[in-house]
Design a protein around this motif. Structure first.
Motif, mmCIF file in Angstrom:
data_model
loop_
_atom_site.group_PDB
_atom_site.id
_atom_site.type_symbol
_atom_site.label_atom_id
_atom_site.label_comp_id
_atom_site.label_asym_id
_atom_site.label_seq_id
_atom_site.Cartn_x
_atom_site.Cartn_y
_atom_site.Cartn_z
ATOM 1 N N ALA A 43 10.146 10.843 1.723
ATOM 2 C CA ALA A 43 11.164 10.955 0.675
ATOM 3 C C ALA A 43 11.810 12.329 0.680
ATOM 4 C CB ALA A 43 10.540 10.670 -0.689
ATOM 5 N N HIS A 44 11.038 13.374 0.941
ATOM 6 C CA HIS A 44 11.620 14.718 0.932
ATOM 7 C C HIS A 44 12.671 14.880 2.014
ATOM 8 C CE1 HIS A 44 11.899 19.093 1.504
ATOM 9 N NE2 HIS A 44 11.781 19.096 0.183
ATOM 10 N N TRP A 45 12.450 14.239 3.158
ATOM 11 C CA TRP A 45 13.448 14.282 4.231
ATOM 12 C C TRP A 45 14.787 13.734 3.711
ATOM 13 C CZ3 TRP A 45 16.907 11.297 6.785
ATOM 14 C CH2 TRP A 45 17.386 11.766 8.004
ATOM 15 N N HIS A 46 14.714 12.607 3.018
ATOM 16 C CA HIS A 46 15.945 11.984 2.525
ATOM 17 C C HIS A 46 16.631 12.864 1.492
ATOM 18 C CE1 HIS A 46 15.821 8.177 4.607
ATOM 19 N NE2 HIS A 46 14.523 8.118 4.388
ATOM 20 N N LEU A 47 15.835 13.471 0.596
ATOM 21 C CA LEU A 47 16.437 14.311 -0.442
ATOM 22 C C LEU A 47 17.103 15.533 0.189
ATOM 23 C CD1 LEU A 47 13.679 13.990 -3.153
ATOM 24 C CD2 LEU A 47 16.002 13.100 -3.249
ATOM 25 N N ALA A 48 16.403 16.176 1.118
ATOM 26 C CA ALA A 48 16.980 17.342 1.787
ATOM 27 C C ALA A 48 18.242 16.941 2.546
ATOM 28 C CB ALA A 48 15.955 17.955 2.735
ATOM 29 N N HIS A 49 18.206 15.765 3.156
ATOM 30 C CA HIS A 49 19.339 15.278 3.928
ATOM 31 C C HIS A 49 20.539 14.992 3.029
ATOM 32 C CE1 HIS A 49 21.433 11.971 6.231
ATOM 33 N NE2 HIS A 49 21.395 12.936 7.128
ATOM 34 N N LEU A 50 20.271 14.497 1.828
ATOM 35 C CA LEU A 50 21.364 14.238 0.900
ATOM 36 C C LEU A 50 21.939 15.548 0.375
ATOM 37 C CD1 LEU A 50 19.851 11.269 -1.119
ATOM 38 C CD2 LEU A 50 21.827 11.164 0.385
ATOM 39 N N TYR A 51 21.059 16.520 0.142
ATOM 40 C CA TYR A 51 21.512 17.808 -0.388
ATOM 41 C C TYR A 51 22.406 18.502 0.631
ATOM 42 C CZ TYR A 51 21.472 22.523 -2.182
ATOM 43 O OH TYR A 51 21.861 23.754 -2.635
ATOM 44 N N ASN A 52 21.949 18.552 1.858
ATOM 45 C CA ASN A 52 22.794 19.043 2.945
ATOM 46 C C ASN A 52 22.280 18.481 4.257
ATOM 47 O OD1 ASN A 52 24.256 20.363 4.859
ATOM 48 N ND2 ASN A 52 24.172 22.351 3.837
ATOM 49 N N PRO A 53 23.012 17.562 4.848
ATOM 50 C CA PRO A 53 22.521 16.895 6.068
ATOM 51 C C PRO A 53 22.181 17.877 7.180
ATOM 52 C CG PRO A 53 24.451 15.784 5.199
ATOM 53 C CD PRO A 53 24.286 17.032 4.394
ATOM 54 N N ARG A 54 22.853 19.053 7.195
ATOM 55 C CA ARG A 54 22.604 20.010 8.279
ATOM 56 C C ARG A 54 21.198 20.609 8.210
ATOM 57 N NH1 ARG A 54 27.192 17.775 7.723
ATOM 58 N NH2 ARG A 54 27.716 19.136 6.005
ATOM 59 N N ILE A 55 20.520 20.453 7.072
ATOM 60 C CA ILE A 55 19.149 20.972 6.984
ATOM 61 C C ILE A 55 18.258 20.262 7.988
ATOM 62 C CG2 ILE A 55 17.121 21.166 5.487
ATOM 63 C CD1 ILE A 55 19.012 21.344 3.118
#
Lengths: 203, 305
Positions: free
Chosen positions: B195-207
């Protein structure tokens, strides 16, 4: 004053012309192509068939086989072993005295006891199949052929007895039935004749 | 317009025909579709209703227009058959002899090695595979035909099998999508189970994806001043993406719902429509679902019609 009506106010009408023949031919060809495309790719309008599968049989084929006689592997084995003489169509080869399997009363008999004997030891001499006389030159005995196991014979015979394309619907043949008859006729080395086979009780 | 009625009838017939073909017939085919037996875990029907949070997430997915760039449909163009040795048996010499017959050009040492490897034949036709299994049957070894779906989408790792209508049974609306500016998401839940991957990806996909062209969805997150202790839900960010010291990035309810929806997107369940052989579970975990080979196929599948 001009009594002629203004040409712009006349309602336009269409005439008629002969439709070209090629249009009908083209439409027919397109409809034919469309129908055959549907036949080949429509999966029989079954909701369980998705590309790349083209029929429900193909989908079923890709699932592990249930235990017991397997008509699908029987079809393969039939093509490899039996169709050489009896033909893929099961119509036999009357010119060479090979009787048909299609609609044969020997294949479709309620009890497979005689049929299994014919496969194991072969058959020689006169035989009547589906109302026609044949004088068999001698069918090959399969008893000691390599790879022809009880399971394979039961697969083939089940395929023959239940082949829907031929309208056959007889009970399946189990490997145990084949093994039993193989044991009962163990000592026999020569082919059967019809007189001998008729003595086998038709249970 | 002296042919008015004729033209009307022509238009009517054309529309009626397309209504029958595009609406009525699909309704007959799929309108009564039900959950199917999960062929790996027979106790569970497939598909299951998405959890509540994920159903909310479907609405977020819809409102943000994710379907404009992401599809949720995996295609399959073919399948390959391998023959796999599931049990090398007790009589090694017997098996080696059978293998030598299967592959005539092979040396005995190579055949000996094959009994240790799992896959005997790769990418063969179905009759060849069946014949190989039949030839190994009299020996002590057990072989099995392995079916693997193939296609460009599957090669990209987007899923293990194609999407079928049943996958979308409980979705309303179905977010099929048509443009693939981003990758397909039909099976993203099993590809990215974090889930954290998805949240970070939504916040900024470049992360998480350096070359991503997806826009950041920062408005799904809240930048908060850390008061007494940092929030346990705050994103773990570092480097250029981290907020200034003393602040934290916390997902809003919408972000959590969307992430739950993305995690619920799994299309890897084996059902009748998509034949495939899944690897047998390791023998240690005895309660885990085992290979599908023992599943009674015909009996378990209620016809979809």
């Amino acid at each position: 004053m001009n009594s002629e009506p203004n040409p712009k106010e006349i309602e336009p009408t269409t005439g008629s012309a002969r439709a070209p023949v090629w249009l009908f031919v083209l439409t027919t060809l397109l409809a034919f192509w469309g129908m055959s495309f549907l036949d080949n790719h429509g999966g029989g309008f079954d909701a369980r068939v998705y590309a790349p599968y083209k029929s429900i049989a193909e989908v079923e084929d890709d699932w592990p086989r249930a235990s017991g006689p397997d008509p699908r592997s029987g079809r393969v084995a039939f093509g490899q072993l039996c169709a050489v003489c009896h033909m893929e169509t099961g119509l036999g080869n009357p010119a060479n005295n090979v009787p048909p399997l299609f609609h044969s009363e020997w294949v479709l008999a309620e009890s497979p006891d005689r049929l299994i004997r014919i496969v194991l030891n072969g058959l020689q001499g006169p035989v009547t199949v589906d109302g026609k006389q044949f004088n068999s030159n001698g069918m090959l005995p399969w008893r000691d052929q390599e790879g022809v196991t009880d399971a394979k014979i039961s697969d083939i015979l089940t395929f023959l007895r239940q082949n829907k394309e031929w309208g056959h619907n007889a009970p399946p043949v189990t490997p145990e039935q084949v093994a039993k008859i193989r044991e009962e006729t163990k000592g026999r080395a020569i082919q059967w004749t019809i007189d001998e086979l008729m003595k086998v009780p038709e249970k | 317009m002296n042919h008015g009625p004729l033209i009307f009838l022509g238009v009517f017939a054309a529309l009626a025909l397309s209504w029958f073909g595009l609406i009525f017939e699909p309704q007959l085919q799929l309108g009564t579709a039900q959950q199917a037996t999960n062929l790996v875990n027979n106790a569970e029907l497939y598909p299951q209703m998405r959890p509540g949070l994920a159903r909310q997430g479907l609405e977020v997915y819809r409102s943000l227009g994710c379907a404009a760039c992401h599809t949720e449909q995996i295609g399959q163009t073919g399948r390959i058959y391998d023959v796999v040795l599931t049990d090398a048996g007790t009589n090694r010499a017997d098996v080696v002899a059978a293998l030598l017959k299967l592959k005539p050009g092979m040396t005995a040492a190579e055949a000996e090695h094959l009994t240790k490897a799992q896959t005997i034949l790769e990418n063969v036709s179905r009759p060849v595979a069946d014949l190989a299994v039949a030839k190994l049957e009299p020996t002590s070894a057990k072989a099995q035909v392995k079916v693997t779906p193939t296609g460009p989408d599957i090669a990209r790792g987007w899923g293990k099998r194609r999407s079928v209508a049943r996958d979308f049974l409980f979705d309303q609306p179905v977010m099929l999508g048509s443009q693939r500016i981003g990758p397909d998401l039909a099976d993203v839940g099993s590809r990215r189970p974090d889930a954290h991957w998805h949240l970070a990806h939504l916040y900024n996909p470049r992360i998480v994806e350096k070359k991503s062209v997806m826009p950041p969805y920062r408005f799904l997150f809240e930048k908060r001043k850390i008061e007494r202790a940092p929030s346990p839900e705050a994103l773990k960010l570092n480097g250029e993406f981290a907020p200034e010291p003393g602040y934290e990035i916390v997902p809003t309810d919408q972000a959590k719902e969307l992430a739950a929806y993305l995690l619920s997107l799994r299309a890897d369940t084996v059902i009748f429509e998509t034949p495939m052989t899944v690897a047998a579970a390791p023998p240690v975990s005895t309660n885990a679902p085992t290979a599908i080979t023992n599943a009674p196929v015909a009996a378990t599948n209620a016809p979809a019609k």
